[in-house]
Write an enzyme that holds these catalytic residues in place. Structure first.
Site, PDB file in Angstrom:
ATOM      1  N   CYS A   1      24.616  -9.446  15.751  1.00 13.78           N
ATOM      2  CA  CYS A   1      25.078  -9.812  14.617  1.00 13.78           C
ATOM      3  C   CYS A   1      24.628  -9.305  13.113  1.00 13.78           C
ATOM      4  O   CYS A   1      25.154  -9.570  11.549  1.00 13.78           O
ATOM      5  CB  CYS A   1      24.436 -11.364  14.275  1.00 13.78           C
ATOM      6  SG  CYS A   1      24.419 -12.161  15.558  1.00 13.78           S
TER       7      CYS A   1
ATOM      8  N   HIS B   1      22.433 -15.282   6.184  1.00 17.01           N
ATOM      9  CA  HIS B   1      22.664 -15.371   7.562  1.00 17.01           C
ATOM     10  C   HIS B   1      22.475 -17.078   8.144  1.00 17.01           C
ATOM     11  O   HIS B   1      23.676 -17.111   8.632  1.00 17.01           O
ATOM     12  CB  HIS B   1      21.194 -14.478   8.445  1.00 17.01           C
ATOM     13  CG  HIS B   1      21.901 -14.778   9.600  1.00 17.01           C
ATOM     14  ND1 HIS B   1      22.783 -13.801   9.836  1.00 17.01           N
ATOM     15  CD2 HIS B   1      21.306 -15.164  10.783  1.00 17.01           C
ATOM     16  CE1 HIS B   1      23.181 -14.121  11.350  1.00 17.01           C
ATOM     17  NE2 HIS B   1      22.034 -14.268  11.797  1.00 17.01           N
TER      18      HIS B   1
ATOM     19  N   HIS C   1      30.810 -18.423  13.595  1.00 16.08           N
ATOM     20  CA  HIS C   1      29.010 -16.917  13.248  1.00 16.08           C
ATOM     21  C   HIS C   1      30.513 -15.892  13.811  1.00 16.08           C
ATOM     22  O   HIS C   1      30.677 -16.101  14.796  1.00 16.08           O
ATOM     23  CB  HIS C   1      28.588 -17.411  14.217  1.00 16.08           C
ATOM     24  CG  HIS C   1      27.363 -16.521  14.376  1.00 16.08           C
ATOM     25  ND1 HIS C   1      27.913 -14.950  13.789  1.00 16.08           N
ATOM     26  CD2 HIS C   1      25.678 -16.217  14.480  1.00 16.08           C
ATOM     27  CE1 HIS C   1      26.077 -14.561  13.690  1.00 16.08           C
ATOM     28  NE2 HIS C   1      24.924 -14.893  14.253  1.00 16.08           N
TER      29      HIS C   1
END
Length: 390
Positions: free
Chosen positions: A159, A284, A318
């Protein structure tokens, strides 16, 4: 040394260009259920998932070796900036034009479809190329479209992949290996990631709710963001970046946020800014229990309750390897002329009392919006923080 971010192409659940993405992310009426969709095709079990699927038509790719949904997404982003890229690069040696892309899925969805054909008929389809799945495939495709002959490669650190791509692009310019870099990230939906994160008990049963008491995981999503980076200063610049590696656990973050703090401190130091000068933090903010607890602790340590924070993953989902670039892209849009009233995103959900020691953005206009920080944290404690500013 800061570098210029001359233009941005972007596509995700929020929209398929700069204006639609910004309008959705700062609208007080936007809600997760307007951006995410229910998908029954990605599940390998009886459970179905809410995912962030791009609904807009994507460009066709005639070259079979490049024909993946991942490349369609990044081509859509490239077409938005193509004219500006051609103008900026017209007198630049193609050997001095680099491409760095972050991804975690690349063309795996094409590999999944090809494997199904193999099981059904005993052979792979004629239009399947193994290279479609390689992690450098998006970088090779953008280089092909742009005629770039310089350094080109892919980065896959889960990520934080495309956050790392922007840091690496900046380093190339600083080291005088390139004059222009096309950099960003792309990921497309596939069964492997949706079911893999479900196996880790990390997917939300409904909508992702970052920092909320009832948060229970992420919504896997897709999208792409692509920047033109130059050594000349622009309206929005990448002022600094930081990276760290906890090596604490294969999937869980280090609870006290030591690595996250180190990345943010490095980014601030490189940008020659103090924490109090940051006007907005794009967290995040995955909506998982451990990430949000760690990140809220790290943000409180550096910023206290003085800087507006939000996680736009409540709207985008995401996007994994593309998340760093998409969220840096959102910061770019907030700082750009496209946001004349200097509005911030709305943060959704009832905040968990254990995370309420930071200040969450409520979408209000700012008296000053000059510096944004964007966080991307990945498996293995692979942390990246970027500072963008005018």
């Amino acid at each position: 040394m800061s570098v210029g971010l001359a233009d941005l192409g972007i596509i995700c659940t929020l929209g398929d260009d700069k204006s639609s993405v910004l309008a959705t992310v700062i609208s007080p009426t936007s809600r997760p259920q307007t951006c995410l969709s229910f998908d029954q095709q990605l599940s390998l079990s009886e459970r179905n998932y809410w995912v962030g699927k791009v609904r807009q038509p994507l460009p066709m790719i005639v070259e079979r070796q490049f024909n993946t949904r991942n490349n369609q997404l990044i081509r859509h982003a490239f077409e938005q900036i193509q004219k500006n890229f051609e103008r900026i690069s017209q007198h630049v040696d193609p050997q001095r034009i680099a491409v760095i892309m972050g991804t975690s899925t690349s063309g795996i969805d094409s590999g999944e479809a090809a494997r199904e054909k193999l099981l059904e008929g005993g052979q792979f389809p004629n239009d399947f190329y193994y290279s479609q799945q390689e992690l450098n495939a998006p970088a090779e495709y953008i280089a092909h479209l742009a005629g770039a002959k310089g350094v080109r490669f892919g980065i896959s650190t889960a990520c934080s992949s495309s956050g790392k791509a922007l840091l690496s692009a900046k380093a190339l310019i600083e080291a005088d290996f390139a004059d222009v870099v096309l950099c960003g990230g792309v990921d497309s939906l596939c069964k492997m990631t949706v079911n893999g994160f479900s196996a880790l008990d990390s997917t939300a049963h409904e909508f992702c709710q970052p920092f909320a008491a009832e948060r229970d995981g992420i919504n896997i999503a897709e999208g792409a963001a692509l920047f033109i980076m130059t050594r000349e200063s622009g309206a929005v610049n990448l002022l600094g970046g930081g990276a760290s590696s906890d090596a604490y656990h294969v999937s869980a973050p280090e609870p006290s946020g030591t690595g996250a703090i180190a990345a943010m401190e490095q980014a601030l130091q490189q940008a020659n800014l103090s924490a109090s000068e940051i006007d907005y933090v794009n967290a995040h903010g995955t909506g998982t229990l451990k990430n949000d607890a760690m990140e809220s602790t790290a943000l409180a340590t550096l910023f206290g309750a003085c800087v507006p924070v939000s996680s736009t993953k409540a709207l985008t989902g995401h996007t994994l390897g593309a998340a760093g670039a998409i969220e840096a892209g959102i910061c770019w849009l907030l700082l750009s002329e496209h946001n004349p009233h200097q509005r911030l995103p709305v943060h959704f959900g009832q905040i968990d009392p254990t995370c309420d020691h930071i200040m969450f953005s409520q979408g209000n206009a700012q008296n000053k919006l000059q510096y944004c920080l964007s966080n991307s944290f990945a498996f293995g404690g692979n942390n990246v923080a970027l500072v963008l500013g005018n």
